[in-house]
Design an enzyme around this catalytic site. Structure first.
Site, mmCIF file in Angstrom:
data_model
loop_
_atom_site.group_PDB
_atom_site.id
_atom_site.type_symbol
_atom_site.label_atom_id
_atom_site.label_comp_id
_atom_site.label_asym_id
_atom_site.label_seq_id
_atom_site.Cartn_x
_atom_site.Cartn_y
_atom_site.Cartn_z
ATOM 1 N N ASP A 27 37.023 -47.566 -2.822
ATOM 2 C CA ASP A 27 37.086 -48.164 -4.160
ATOM 3 C C ASP A 27 37.930 -49.444 -4.132
ATOM 4 O O ASP A 27 37.507 -50.513 -4.611
ATOM 5 C CB ASP A 27 37.713 -47.118 -5.103
ATOM 6 C CG ASP A 27 37.518 -47.421 -6.575
ATOM 7 O OD1 ASP A 27 36.796 -48.375 -6.906
ATOM 8 O OD2 ASP A 27 38.104 -46.691 -7.402
ATOM 9 N N GLY A 48 41.258 -46.373 -1.041
ATOM 10 C CA GLY A 48 40.109 -46.099 -0.181
ATOM 11 C C GLY A 48 38.991 -47.114 -0.357
ATOM 12 O O GLY A 48 39.217 -48.314 -0.500
HETATM 13 P P1 ADP Z 1 37.292 -40.177 -2.199
HETATM 14 O O1 ADP Z 1 38.422 -40.373 -3.170
HETATM 15 O O2 ADP Z 1 35.954 -39.908 -2.883
HETATM 16 O O3 ADP Z 1 37.620 -39.174 -1.147
HETATM 17 P P2 ADP Z 1 37.859 -42.407 -0.375
HETATM 18 O O4 ADP Z 1 37.616 -43.841 -0.636
HETATM 19 O O5 ADP Z 1 39.278 -41.963 -0.262
HETATM 20 O O6 ADP Z 1 37.073 -41.609 -1.540
HETATM 21 O O7 ADP Z 1 37.114 -41.973 0.938
HETATM 22 C C1 ADP Z 1 35.726 -41.796 1.063
HETATM 23 C C2 ADP Z 1 35.301 -42.194 2.454
HETATM 24 O O8 ADP Z 1 35.204 -43.623 2.507
HETATM 25 C C3 ADP Z 1 36.304 -41.810 3.555
HETATM 26 O O9 ADP Z 1 35.571 -41.329 4.668
HETATM 27 C C4 ADP Z 1 36.975 -43.151 3.889
HETATM 28 O O10 ADP Z 1 37.416 -43.210 5.240
HETATM 29 C C5 ADP Z 1 35.832 -44.099 3.673
HETATM 30 N N1 ADP Z 1 36.138 -45.539 3.498
HETATM 31 C C6 ADP Z 1 37.299 -46.151 3.151
HETATM 32 N N2 ADP Z 1 37.126 -47.499 3.122
HETATM 33 C C7 ADP Z 1 35.829 -47.738 3.465
HETATM 34 C C8 ADP Z 1 35.032 -48.905 3.646
HETATM 35 N N3 ADP Z 1 35.516 -50.130 3.457
HETATM 36 N N4 ADP Z 1 33.725 -48.748 4.013
HETATM 37 C C9 ADP Z 1 33.189 -47.523 4.202
HETATM 38 N N5 ADP Z 1 33.886 -46.386 4.051
HETATM 39 C C10 ADP Z 1 35.191 -46.491 3.703
#
Ligand code: ADP
Length: 172
Positions: A34, A32
Protein backbone atom coordinates in the site's frame (compact mmCIF):
# COMPACT_ATOMS: atom_id res chain seq x y z
CA UNK A 1 -10.14 -18.05 -19.38
CA UNK A 2 -7.71 -16.07 -17.27
CA UNK A 3 -4.06 -17.05 -17.65
CA UNK A 4 -2.24 -17.04 -14.31
CA UNK A 5 1.42 -15.99 -14.27
CA UNK A 6 3.91 -15.56 -11.42
CA UNK A 7 6.81 -13.13 -11.28
CA UNK A 8 9.17 -12.06 -8.55
CA UNK A 9 9.35 -8.28 -8.36
CA UNK A 10 7.85 -4.94 -7.42
CA UNK A 11 4.20 -4.51 -8.31
CA UNK A 12 4.58 -0.75 -8.79
CA UNK A 13 6.79 -1.38 -11.85
CA UNK A 14 4.39 -3.68 -13.69
CA UNK A 15 3.20 -2.79 -17.19
CA UNK A 16 -0.38 -3.94 -16.72
CA UNK A 17 -3.80 -2.34 -17.01
CA UNK A 18 -4.59 -2.62 -13.32
CA UNK A 19 -2.58 -3.14 -10.15
CA UNK A 20 -4.33 -4.55 -7.08
CA UNK A 21 -3.48 -2.93 -3.76
CA UNK A 22 -3.60 -4.80 -0.44
CA UNK A 23 -5.17 -1.76 1.22
CA UNK A 24 -6.67 -1.29 4.65
CA UNK A 25 -10.29 -0.35 5.05
CA UNK A 26 -9.52 3.35 5.64
CA UNK A 27 -8.19 3.57 2.04
CA UNK A 28 -5.95 6.33 3.34
CA UNK A 29 -2.65 4.54 2.98
CA UNK A 30 -0.56 2.20 5.07
CA UNK A 31 2.66 0.21 4.99
CA UNK A 32 3.81 -2.64 2.78
CA UNK A 33 2.56 -2.72 -0.78
CA UNK A 34 0.00 0.00 0.00
CA UNK A 35 2.75 2.43 0.99
CA UNK A 36 4.78 1.53 -2.10
CA UNK A 37 1.83 2.11 -4.46
CA UNK A 38 0.98 5.51 -2.98
CA UNK A 39 4.63 6.60 -2.91
CA UNK A 40 5.28 5.64 -6.48
CA UNK A 41 1.85 6.56 -7.89
CA UNK A 42 1.76 9.98 -6.26
CA UNK A 43 -0.99 12.03 -4.58
CA UNK A 44 -3.71 11.52 -7.20
CA UNK A 45 -4.41 8.04 -5.86
CA UNK A 46 -4.95 9.31 -2.32
CA UNK A 47 -7.15 12.13 -3.64
CA UNK A 48 -9.38 9.54 -5.35
CA UNK A 49 -9.42 7.44 -2.16
CA UNK A 50 -10.53 10.45 -0.13
CA UNK A 51 -13.36 11.05 -2.59
CA UNK A 52 -14.47 7.44 -2.17
CA UNK A 53 -14.44 7.85 1.62
CA UNK A 54 -16.54 11.02 1.29
CA UNK A 55 -19.08 9.30 -0.97
CA UNK A 56 -19.62 5.53 -1.22
CA UNK A 57 -17.44 4.33 1.62
CA UNK A 58 -17.99 6.64 4.59
CA UNK A 59 -17.17 3.81 6.99
CA UNK A 60 -14.30 2.51 4.88
CA UNK A 61 -14.05 -0.30 2.35
CA UNK A 62 -15.32 -3.55 3.92
CA UNK A 63 -13.01 -6.58 4.07
CA UNK A 64 -13.30 -8.75 0.96
CA UNK A 65 -14.52 -5.93 -1.31
CA UNK A 66 -12.70 -4.00 -4.04
CA UNK A 67 -12.85 -0.55 -5.62
CA UNK A 68 -10.84 1.18 -8.36
CA UNK A 69 -9.06 4.53 -8.48
CA UNK A 70 -6.65 6.16 -10.87
CA UNK A 71 -3.11 4.75 -10.83
CA UNK A 72 -1.57 8.23 -10.85
CA UNK A 73 2.01 8.02 -12.12
CA UNK A 74 2.21 4.21 -12.12
CA UNK A 75 2.55 2.54 -15.52
CA UNK A 76 -0.89 0.95 -14.89
CA UNK A 77 -4.16 2.77 -15.63
CA UNK A 78 -5.98 1.79 -12.47
CA UNK A 79 -5.33 0.71 -8.92
CA UNK A 80 -7.91 -1.72 -7.56
CA UNK A 81 -7.94 -1.49 -3.78
CA UNK A 82 -9.03 -4.53 -1.82
CA UNK A 83 -9.00 -5.22 1.91
CA UNK A 84 -7.77 -8.63 2.99
CA UNK A 85 -8.71 -10.18 6.32
CA UNK A 86 -6.20 -10.08 9.17
CA UNK A 87 -5.00 -13.63 9.89
CA UNK A 88 -6.41 -15.13 13.07
CA UNK A 89 -5.61 -18.82 13.62
CA UNK A 90 -8.84 -19.41 15.56
CA UNK A 91 -11.14 -18.07 12.78
CA UNK A 92 -11.43 -19.34 9.20
CA UNK A 93 -11.48 -16.18 7.09
CA UNK A 94 -10.40 -17.87 3.88
CA UNK A 95 -13.71 -17.01 2.15
CA UNK A 96 -13.01 -13.32 2.74
CA UNK A 97 -9.52 -13.66 1.28
CA UNK A 98 -10.90 -15.48 -1.78
CA UNK A 99 -13.47 -12.71 -2.11
CA UNK A 100 -10.68 -10.12 -2.44
CA UNK A 101 -9.47 -11.83 -5.63
CA UNK A 102 -12.95 -12.45 -7.05
CA UNK A 103 -14.12 -8.90 -6.38
CA UNK A 104 -10.91 -7.37 -7.74
CA UNK A 105 -11.37 -9.35 -10.96
CA UNK A 106 -15.02 -8.31 -11.15
CA UNK A 107 -13.96 -4.65 -10.88
CA UNK A 108 -11.22 -5.27 -13.47
CA UNK A 109 -13.75 -6.78 -15.87
CA UNK A 110 -16.00 -3.76 -15.36
CA UNK A 111 -13.14 -1.46 -16.33
CA UNK A 112 -12.23 -3.55 -19.36
CA UNK A 113 -8.77 -4.35 -17.95
CA UNK A 114 -7.02 -7.21 -19.74
CA UNK A 115 -3.98 -7.56 -17.50
CA UNK A 116 -4.09 -7.36 -13.71
CA UNK A 117 -1.22 -7.61 -11.21
CA UNK A 118 -1.90 -8.97 -7.73
CA UNK A 119 0.26 -8.92 -4.60
CA UNK A 120 -0.04 -11.68 -1.99
CA UNK A 121 -2.99 -10.05 -0.22
CA UNK A 122 -2.93 -10.47 3.61
CA UNK A 123 0.43 -12.29 3.50
CA UNK A 124 2.45 -9.38 4.91
CA UNK A 125 1.45 -7.15 7.81
CA UNK A 126 -1.89 -8.99 8.06
CA UNK A 127 0.01 -12.15 8.96
CA UNK A 128 -1.42 -14.85 6.67
CA UNK A 129 0.87 -17.90 6.25
CA UNK A 130 2.13 -17.62 2.68
CA UNK A 131 1.40 -21.18 1.57
CA UNK A 132 -2.21 -20.96 2.71
CA UNK A 133 -2.58 -17.48 1.20
CA UNK A 134 -1.16 -18.77 -2.09
CA UNK A 135 -3.56 -21.74 -2.19
CA UNK A 136 -6.56 -19.50 -1.60
CA UNK A 137 -5.36 -16.85 -4.08
CA UNK A 138 -4.57 -19.23 -6.92
CA UNK A 139 -7.82 -21.18 -6.49
CA UNK A 140 -9.94 -18.02 -6.34
CA UNK A 141 -8.44 -16.65 -9.55
CA UNK A 142 -8.60 -19.99 -11.38
CA UNK A 143 -12.28 -20.39 -10.50
CA UNK A 144 -13.29 -16.76 -11.01
CA UNK A 145 -14.61 -17.04 -14.56
CA UNK A 146 -13.26 -13.52 -15.19
CA UNK A 147 -12.76 -12.10 -18.68
CA UNK A 148 -9.33 -10.69 -17.72
CA UNK A 149 -6.71 -12.27 -20.00
CA UNK A 150 -3.81 -12.36 -17.53
CA UNK A 151 -3.71 -12.34 -13.73
CA UNK A 152 -0.08 -11.80 -12.76
CA UNK A 153 0.98 -12.51 -9.20
CA UNK A 154 3.86 -10.22 -8.37
CA UNK A 155 5.70 -11.65 -5.40
CA UNK A 156 8.10 -9.53 -3.44
CA UNK A 157 11.04 -11.72 -2.52
CA UNK A 158 12.37 -15.09 -3.57
CA UNK A 159 10.80 -17.06 -0.73
CA UNK A 160 7.23 -15.92 -1.40
CA UNK A 161 7.72 -16.44 -5.13
CA UNK A 162 9.00 -19.98 -4.55
CA UNK A 163 6.05 -20.87 -2.30
CA UNK A 164 3.54 -19.58 -4.88
CA UNK A 165 5.34 -21.53 -7.59
CA UNK A 166 5.21 -24.77 -5.60
CA UNK A 167 1.51 -24.31 -4.80
CA UNK A 168 0.76 -23.59 -8.45
CA UNK A 169 2.58 -26.75 -9.55
CA UNK A 170 0.79 -28.80 -6.87
CA UNK A 171 -2.60 -27.44 -7.95
CA UNK A 172 -1.82 -28.35 -11.56
P1 ADP B 1 -1.30 -7.04 4.06
O1 ADP B 1 -1.51 -5.95 5.08
O2 ADP B 1 -2.55 -7.35 3.24
O3 ADP B 1 -0.67 -8.25 4.65
P2 ADP B 1 1.28 -6.14 2.96
O4 ADP B 1 1.49 -5.00 2.04
O5 ADP B 1 1.83 -6.02 4.34
O6 ADP B 1 -0.32 -6.39 2.98
O7 ADP B 1 1.85 -7.45 2.32
C1 ADP B 1 1.27 -8.16 1.25
C2 ADP B 1 2.36 -8.77 0.41
O8 ADP B 1 2.90 -7.75 -0.45
C3 ADP B 1 3.56 -9.29 1.21
O9 ADP B 1 3.96 -10.53 0.65
C4 ADP B 1 4.63 -8.22 0.98
O10 ADP B 1 5.95 -8.75 1.04
C5 ADP B 1 4.30 -7.80 -0.42
N1 ADP B 1 4.83 -6.50 -0.91
C6 ADP B 1 5.29 -5.43 -0.22
N2 ADP B 1 5.70 -4.46 -1.08
C7 ADP B 1 5.49 -4.93 -2.34
C8 ADP B 1 5.72 -4.43 -3.65
N3 ADP B 1 6.24 -3.23 -3.87
N4 ADP B 1 5.38 -5.22 -4.71
C9 ADP B 1 4.84 -6.45 -4.53
N5 ADP B 1 4.60 -6.97 -3.32
C10 ADP B 1 4.93 -6.23 -2.24
Amino acid sequence: MTRITLVQGDITEQQVDAVVNAANSSLLGGGGVDGAIHRRGGPEILADCRRLRASRYGKGLPTGQAVATTAGRLPARWVIHTVGPVYRPEVDNSALLASCYRESLRVADGLGAETVAFPAVSAGIYGWPVEDAARIALTAVAESGAAVAEARFVLFGAETFEIFREVMVAQG
